[in-house]
Design an enzyme around this catalytic site. Structure first.
Site, PDB file in Angstrom:
ATOM      1  CB  THR A  73       4.294   1.734   6.173  1.00  0.00           C
ATOM      2  OG1 THR A  73       4.786   0.385   6.196  1.00  0.00           O
ATOM      3  CG2 THR A  73       3.797   2.111   7.557  1.00  0.00           C
ATOM      4  CG  ASN A 152       1.881  -9.655   4.369  1.00  0.00           C
ATOM      5  OD1 ASN A 152       0.673  -9.419   4.444  1.00  0.00           O
ATOM      6  ND2 ASN A 152       2.666  -9.592   5.403  1.00  0.00           N
ATOM      7  CD  GLN A 180       4.246  -9.209  -0.517  1.00  0.00           C
ATOM      8  OE1 GLN A 180       4.770  -9.795  -1.461  1.00  0.00           O
ATOM      9  NE2 GLN A 180       4.961  -8.701   0.477  1.00  0.00           N
ATOM     10  CB  SER A 200       6.033  -1.241  -1.264  1.00  0.00           C
ATOM     11  OG  SER A 200       7.306  -1.129  -0.700  1.00  0.00           O
ATOM     12  CB  ALA A 201      10.027   0.813  -4.889  1.00  0.00           C
ATOM     13  CG  HIS A 202      11.064  -2.730  -0.028  1.00  0.00           C
ATOM     14  ND1 HIS A 202      11.288  -3.821   0.777  1.00  0.00           N
ATOM     15  CD2 HIS A 202      10.031  -2.063   0.524  1.00  0.00           C
ATOM     16  CE1 HIS A 202      10.429  -3.793   1.788  1.00  0.00           C
ATOM     17  NE2 HIS A 202       9.661  -2.738   1.658  1.00  0.00           N
ATOM     18  CB  THR A 238      12.700  17.462  -1.109  1.00  0.00           C
ATOM     19  OG1 THR A 238      12.663  18.806  -0.654  1.00  0.00           O
ATOM     20  CG2 THR A 238      13.544  17.360  -2.375  1.00  0.00           C
ATOM     21  CB  CYS A 325       6.403  -6.508   9.504  1.00  0.00           C
ATOM     22  SG  CYS A 325       6.649  -6.091   7.784  1.00  0.00           S
TER      23      CYS A 325
HETATM   24  N1  PLP Z   1       1.662  -4.123   2.969  1.00  0.00           N
HETATM   25  C1  PLP Z   1       2.064  -5.376   2.726  1.00  0.00           C
HETATM   26  C2  PLP Z   1       1.088  -6.390   2.246  1.00  0.00           C
HETATM   27  C3  PLP Z   1       3.409  -5.731   2.916  1.00  0.00           C
HETATM   28  O1  PLP Z   1       3.816  -6.979   2.654  1.00  0.00           O
HETATM   29  C4  PLP Z   1       4.316  -4.753   3.382  1.00  0.00           C
HETATM   30  C5  PLP Z   1       5.715  -5.107   3.698  1.00  0.00           C
HETATM   31  O2  PLP Z   1       5.991  -6.168   4.258  1.00  0.00           O
HETATM   32  C6  PLP Z   1       3.843  -3.448   3.609  1.00  0.00           C
HETATM   33  C7  PLP Z   1       2.508  -3.171   3.391  1.00  0.00           C
HETATM   34  C8  PLP Z   1       4.753  -2.342   4.072  1.00  0.00           C
HETATM   35  O3  PLP Z   1       5.485  -1.866   2.972  1.00  0.00           O
HETATM   36  P1  PLP Z   1       6.717  -0.864   3.152  1.00  0.00           P
HETATM   37  O4  PLP Z   1       7.863  -1.707   3.606  1.00  0.00           O
HETATM   38  O5  PLP Z   1       6.923  -0.270   1.790  1.00  0.00           O
HETATM   39  O6  PLP Z   1       6.321   0.167   4.143  1.00  0.00           O
END
Ligand code: PLP
Length: 382
Positions: A73, A152, A180, A200-202, A238, A325
């Protein structure tokens, strides 16, 4: 099978054991601040440098082009605001798509409120943009194009090769949200003419709350935050070292498994789709053929996806409605609307997403339960 059947890997992924092993020392003895000029700090700085190198290697760029952030994000926001706010409102134009994640769409809407011009590329019924539509939208003041790598909600792969050829020919910067995509697809930043890219790591078996923005050398980006000298002042604060190390390790893990996992999940998904078609009359697969194999958007005729999700959850099976989301919003998914699905079809749509722990046994269990769950979740049956 007693544990949960998790089929929501687009929302987030569990931490890979290799990632966990890499992170644990940072929660114990390696707690230094990379900016500190003593031994513990310098050790932390070495870990930061190594992590940056690993992420850069995984993405195929130089260490200097990686900027760590708090997630995709923030990376998406930094790309859009950081490029666009260098220009006067009213004199700069952004092109993005109707199916982006809200991290892009809501940032684009904010830019519109600030007076910038924004155009949204439509998609076809497969959830894919037409590069020729981009050609029609380009104006002399177009500064940035942002098109996601993989959607996504439905998994559609966007034609970045053609889009990159167009933007580079016109001297326009290209950003892609690759959240993705990087886990399973190959990526060649130079060949695709990508100037900025978010990860994004997660979503790839790392920790939550960490990501990175690739900024091609020479591309100017204004910071969104002001503070210390970290990340060359583009992203001060940091460094989240455990998170950054997790991202680096996650990039290594998916890099080495990508090819094998892509094949495995493609076969598993095809087999699963066949199973759904045999059990659910009139089932519609919204995910196009040209898609990342970890995503599957399915419409169950006449059913309430919300009810199906609740019933599946009672069986300890996790799926999502549209994107994670979005799942608390009442409004229908903007992606499915853009693809032209009817309201009824959208109401019956669930997203099933797969990851490296997904097994055929888990999907067999899903297929065994789904006919009854579907019937009980039909609007007419209450
Ligand atoms: N962009 C896409 C395509 C995503 O699927 C997501 C998370 O669902 C994000 C951005 C947001 O990522 P983060 O959770 O690391 O902010």
């Amino acid at each position: 099978m007693s544990g949960p059947i998790y089929l929501d890997y687009c929302a987030t992924t569990p931490v890979h054991p290799q990632v966990k092993d890499a992170v644990l020392p940072l929660l114990n003895e390696q707690y230094g601040n990379p900016s500190s000029m003593h031994k513990i700090g310098m050790q932390a700085n070495i870990l930061l440098t190594d992590a940056r190198r690993a992420v850069a290697e995984g993405l195929g760029c130089s260490n200097d082009e990686i900027y760590f952030t708090s997630g995709a994000t923030e990376a998406d926001n930094l790309a859009l605001f950081g490029v666009m706010r260098q220009f006067e409102p009213g004199k700069a134009h952004l092109v993005t798509t109707e199916i982006e994640h809200h991290a892009i769409l809501h940032a684009a809407q904010q830019l519109e409120r600030e007076g910038y011009h924004v155009s949204y590329l439509p998609v076809d019924s497969h959830g894919i943009v037409d590069p020729q539509d981009l050609v029609k939208l380009i104006r002399p003041e177009t500064k940035l194009v942002s098109v996601m790598m993989v959607n996504n909600e439905v998994g559609s792969i966007q034609p970045l090769q053609e889009i990159g050829a167009i933007t580079s020919q016109h001297g326009i910067l290209l950003h892609t949200d690759a959240v993705q995509g990087v886990g399973l697809l190959d990526l060649d930043l130079a060949a695709l003419h990508i100037d900025l890219l978010s990860v994004s790591a997660h979503k790839i078996y790392g920790l939550k709350g960490v990501g990175a923005l690739f900024i091609r050398e020479g591309v100017q980006v204004l910071p969104c935050l002001y503070g210390g000298p970290q990340e060359k002042t583009i992203r001060p604060g940091t460094e989240n070292l455990p998170g950054i190390v997790s991202l680096a390790e996650a990039v290594k893990v998916v890099g080495s498994e990508k090819q094998k996992e892509r094949k495995r999940l493609s076969e598993l998904r095809s087999w699963f789709i066949e199973g759904l078609r045999n059990r659910i009359e009139g089932v519609i697969i919204n995910t196009p053929v040209h898609s990342s194999p970890h995503v599957l958007s399915v419409s169950f005729p006449g059913a309430s996806a919300e009810m199906m999700q609740v019933r599946l959850s009672r069986e300890n099976i996790a799926v999502s409605l549209g994107s994670a989301c979005n799942s608390k919003e009442v409004a229908p998914s903007h992606v499915l609307v853009a693809m032209g699905l009817s309201r009824g079809q959208i109401e019956g749509t669930i997203r099933i997403s797969f990851g490296y722990p997904t097994t055929q046994e888990e999907l067999e269990k899903f297929l065994e339960l789904i006919p009854t769950i579907w019937r009980r979740s039909k609007f007419t049956d209450g």
